[in-house]
Structure formats: C-alpha cells, structure tokens
Write a protein that holds these residues in place. Structure first.
Motif, PDB file in Angstrom:
ATOM      1  N   ASN A 112     -34.967 -27.482  24.874  1.00  0.00           N
ATOM      2  CA  ASN A 112     -34.989 -27.545  23.586  1.00  0.00           C
ATOM      3  C   ASN A 112     -34.387 -26.208  23.149  1.00  0.00           C
ATOM      4  N   PHE A 115     -30.698 -26.333  23.976  1.00  0.00           N
ATOM      5  CA  PHE A 115     -29.776 -27.465  23.137  1.00  0.00           C
ATOM      6  C   PHE A 115     -29.971 -26.777  21.508  1.00  0.00           C
ATOM      7  N   LYS A 116     -30.794 -25.568  21.322  1.00  0.00           N
ATOM      8  CA  LYS A 116     -30.935 -25.056  20.145  1.00  0.00           C
ATOM      9  C   LYS A 116     -31.731 -26.105  19.144  1.00  0.00           C
ATOM     10  N   ALA A 117     -32.618 -26.729  19.685  1.00  0.00           N
ATOM     11  CA  ALA A 117     -33.277 -27.644  18.946  1.00  0.00           C
ATOM     12  C   ALA A 117     -34.965 -27.172  18.654  1.00  0.00           C
ATOM     13  N   SER A 156     -29.050 -18.557  28.428  1.00  0.00           N
ATOM     14  CA  SER A 156     -28.130 -18.124  27.447  1.00  0.00           C
ATOM     15  C   SER A 156     -27.045 -16.921  27.844  1.00  0.00           C
ATOM     16  N   PHE A 164     -24.963 -29.183  31.079  1.00  0.00           N
ATOM     17  CA  PHE A 164     -24.354 -29.821  29.816  1.00  0.00           C
ATOM     18  C   PHE A 164     -23.919 -28.595  29.228  1.00  0.00           C
ATOM     19  N   ASP A 165     -23.008 -29.035  28.213  1.00  0.00           N
ATOM     20  CA  ASP A 165     -22.461 -27.773  27.357  1.00  0.00           C
ATOM     21  C   ASP A 165     -23.401 -27.618  26.115  1.00  0.00           C
ATOM     22  N   ARG A 166     -23.695 -26.115  25.937  1.00  0.00           N
ATOM     23  CA  ARG A 166     -24.538 -25.588  24.944  1.00  0.00           C
ATOM     24  C   ARG A 166     -23.845 -25.819  23.597  1.00  0.00           C
ATOM     25  N   PRO A 167     -24.686 -25.998  22.355  1.00  0.00           N
ATOM     26  CA  PRO A 167     -24.028 -26.555  21.538  1.00  0.00           C
ATOM     27  C   PRO A 167     -23.800 -24.994  20.615  1.00  0.00           C
ATOM     28  N   GLU A 168     -22.982 -25.078  19.695  1.00  0.00           N
ATOM     29  CA  GLU A 168     -22.553 -23.895  19.056  1.00  0.00           C
ATOM     30  C   GLU A 168     -23.611 -23.676  17.992  1.00  0.00           C
ATOM     31  N   GLY A 169     -23.454 -22.494  17.258  1.00  0.00           N
ATOM     32  CA  GLY A 169     -24.417 -21.963  16.115  1.00  0.00           C
ATOM     33  C   GLY A 169     -25.711 -21.114  16.448  1.00  0.00           C
ATOM     34  N   SER A 171     -29.199 -19.603  17.495  1.00  0.00           N
ATOM     35  CA  SER A 171     -30.364 -20.011  18.262  1.00  0.00           C
ATOM     36  C   SER A 171     -31.682 -19.566  17.685  1.00  0.00           C
TER      37      SER A 171
END
Length: 365
Positions: A112, A115-117, A156, A164-169, A171
């Motif tokens: 999580n 994925f910055k979830a 990080s 997988f590719d890490r989302p932008e934005g 954390s």
C-alpha cells in the motif's frame, strides 16, 4: 429464454458438485503422481473400540479420492511452474522484483505504501501533528535539541526494480515532512538524496535480499545527520572519519529470502572500515545488547550527549553516528510519554526520533 438460462446454470452447478462424487476413486490404493499410499476407508470401530478419529480419517479419505483430484494437482503444478518461470514469486510478506531484487510487503501494508494508498486522512494528520507539536514543546521547555529522521523504504529509493510502476504524487512520508515544515521542526528524510547518490557507485545502497539499507546507505545518511548536529552545536569538534569500502557477495544473506522460502539468491555485501584508523579511538561500548539497549561512550567528553529512539534501520547507522557524541543511548522503541522522566534524568543535549518510512507515523507514540 431467461428461465432456460437459469435452468442450464443450475444444471451446470449440479454437475460440478456431482462430478467429484460420480468419479470418486473407490478402488485405487496408490497415488503415482505423489508417490504415496492413498487414505483407506475408515472403520467405525478399531480394536473393538469406537474410532475417535473417524471424522478426520473420513476427511483424509474424501480429500484423497474425490473425482478430478489428479487434474487439479496437474493444474496446480502448471500454475506454480508458470509463476516461477516468470519470476512471479510472492506471498503476503514479500515478493521478488526485477534484476534479483526482493521487496518486503508486510502483509500488504508496504505494498500500500508503494502504491501510495495509505495516505493519512485529515483527522489522522491533525492527531499526528499535535503529537509532534507537543513533543517539540516538551523538548524546547527542557532545553533539549531534537531531530526527526525518516529512513526511506527500499522501494522508495529503488522503485525501478519493483514489478510495477510507482504512482506519481505525495506519499505518506511526504505528508509527514510537510508537518515538520509547518512546525519548523528539524528533520531528515534522505530519499531524494540517496536516489541522487545511488548512480555514483557500482554497488547498491540497499541489500537486494533484505528490507534494510547497507552500510553505505547508512553512511551517506550519517553525513546528513552530522551536518544537522553541527548546526545545533556549532562549537562542537565533530570527528569526520574516512572509510574504506570493501565489496563482496553472499548467496544466503537477507531477511526476505526465508519469507519466500528461497535458499539462495545473490546479495551484494558492502563493508566500511575506518581508513588508517581504529574506530575504538572514537567511541566504545558501555553496553551493547541490541534490542535490549545500546550505550556508547565517545572519546571526546565535550561532544553532545544523546538519546536515540529508533528501529532496526538505525542498527547500520550506529557505528557512524556514535563518534559524534560524548555519550549516546539507543533505545529500540518509539518515544512515548512514559519515557519523559527517564530522559530528564539522563539529561541529553539532543534526542533523535527515528522510524523507517513504512511505520513513520509511529515516530511519536
């Protein structure tokens, strides 16, 4: 038409349920695929006594003989072979990434974070900010310097080796650094610094098969710590050691391999040793009991006195940071209200609050 579809659906379901019974293996005694004897039909009595294990034995009997079992075994083996052939080795605790790198998942919590979830909501941010603010006020009122350190997750610094590719934005750690900025609190989050430095070396800053950074990653972070400490105590003569680097490898090292039941995977081993010096000339151990407590004594009694509340990531930092202090205590836990009386008795000049990024919100309990 709708009724016909419903009838067909029900018939299909009944056939699926009936197949294991209609094709039940009554006569077989050996499973050639598994090279073992199949469970035999249990009896109600054994040696003239009631068979107390009859239910568990019937469970084994049906599990060994239901129709289609061999086909399901073949399917399971095929799926397992496919996953291994494509390096998709993972469970709830860890996964194998690209280029021989392994990543800690921690029951999905660290996934999580990747994925910055796991961002903190408004109430959680307010609560955390108040905790940090109260701790800062307490330190200020008692004349104690303080420094917050968030140690980056491996994913990080090396997201490129993840599957997988890490989302932008933002954390969750970025949310925390924003709090530190708003409170004008001194902190170090060396993620971007380590990313900028990792291309300078032909070896990594984190272990490929472990959750932690290696001594080089820790050493680079210690340089940032040294600068902050020097800013706090400008008259302190902090030692600046030079280190020699030795590179080796291991096929068994790393805390992630056992999580995936992997026996061998190559891991780069980085060792740093003081160049032409003995580390004993700069600090010694008064106590060295790992999780149960570490207490060091520096060679220069005029240097600041420190308490460090930490987790496992500070283990690699310890030999690089200890020379900066006349005395330092390392406590393998996060700071809480219960620690205040002891801290005041110890009379430190500075407290370092450290936590790895994946549990960074717990940096203050």
């Amino acid at each position: 038409m709708k009724k016909i579809i419903q009838v067909v659906f029900i018939l299909c379901i009944l056939m699926i349920f009936a197949f294991p019974i209609l094709k039940f293996n009554l006569k077989g005694t050996i499973s050639e695929k598994e090279n073992r004897a199949l469970a035999s039909k249990p009896t109600l009595f054994k040696d003239n006594n009631f068979n107390e294990k009859i239910f568990s034995e019937y469970d084994d009997y049906f599990a060994d003989r239901f129709g289609g079992r061999n086909k399901l075994i073949e399917l399971n083996n095929a799926v397992d072979k496919f996953l291994h052939a494509n390096s998709l080795i993972a469970n709830e605790m860890a996964l194998q990434g690209r280029n021989g790198w392994f990543y800690f998942l921690e029951d999905g919590n660290n996934l999580n974070d990747f994925f910055k979830a796991n961002l903190l909501d408004k109430n959680e941010l307010t609560s955390l900010k108040n905790k940090i603010k109260n701790t800062i006020n307490w330190c200020d009122s008692n004349g104690i310097k303080y420094l917050f350190l968030i140690c980056p997750n491996k994913h990080s610094v090396y997201p490129e080796n993840y599957l997988f590719d890490r989302p932008e934005g933002f954390s969750r750690a970025d949310q925390m650094t924003k709090i530190f900025d708003e409170l004008n609190a001194p902190y170090i989050f060396p993620r971007d610094y380590l990313i900028s430095k990792k291309t300078e070396f032909n070896y990594p800053l984190y272990y490929e098969t472990d959750t932690h950074w290696n001594p080089k990653g820790a050493y680079l972070t210690s340089l940032l710590l040294r600068k902050k400490i020097q800013d706090f105590f400008p008259s302190a003569n902090l030692p600046q050691l030079e280190y020699e680097v030795k590179i080796d490898s291991s096929m068994k090292a790393g805390d992630i391999l056992p999580m995936l039941k992997i026996k061998n995977a190559k891991s780069t081993q980085v060792t740093l040793s003081p160049a032409n010096q003995k580390i004993d000339n700069f600090y010694t151990y008064i106590r060295n009991e790992g999780r149960d407590g570490v207490h060091t004594k520096g060679a220069d009694p005029t240097l600041p006195r420190a308490i460090i509340f930490r987790d496992s990531f500070f283990y690699a930092l310890e030999p690089f940071v200890s020379p900066f202090f006349s005395e330092a205590e390392y406590h393998w836990r996060q700071f809480s209200e219960e620690d205040k009386d002891y801290v005041l008795q110890y009379k430190p000049d500075i407290i370092i609050f450290e936590a790895v990024e994946r549990v960074a919100p717990s940096i203050i309990q």
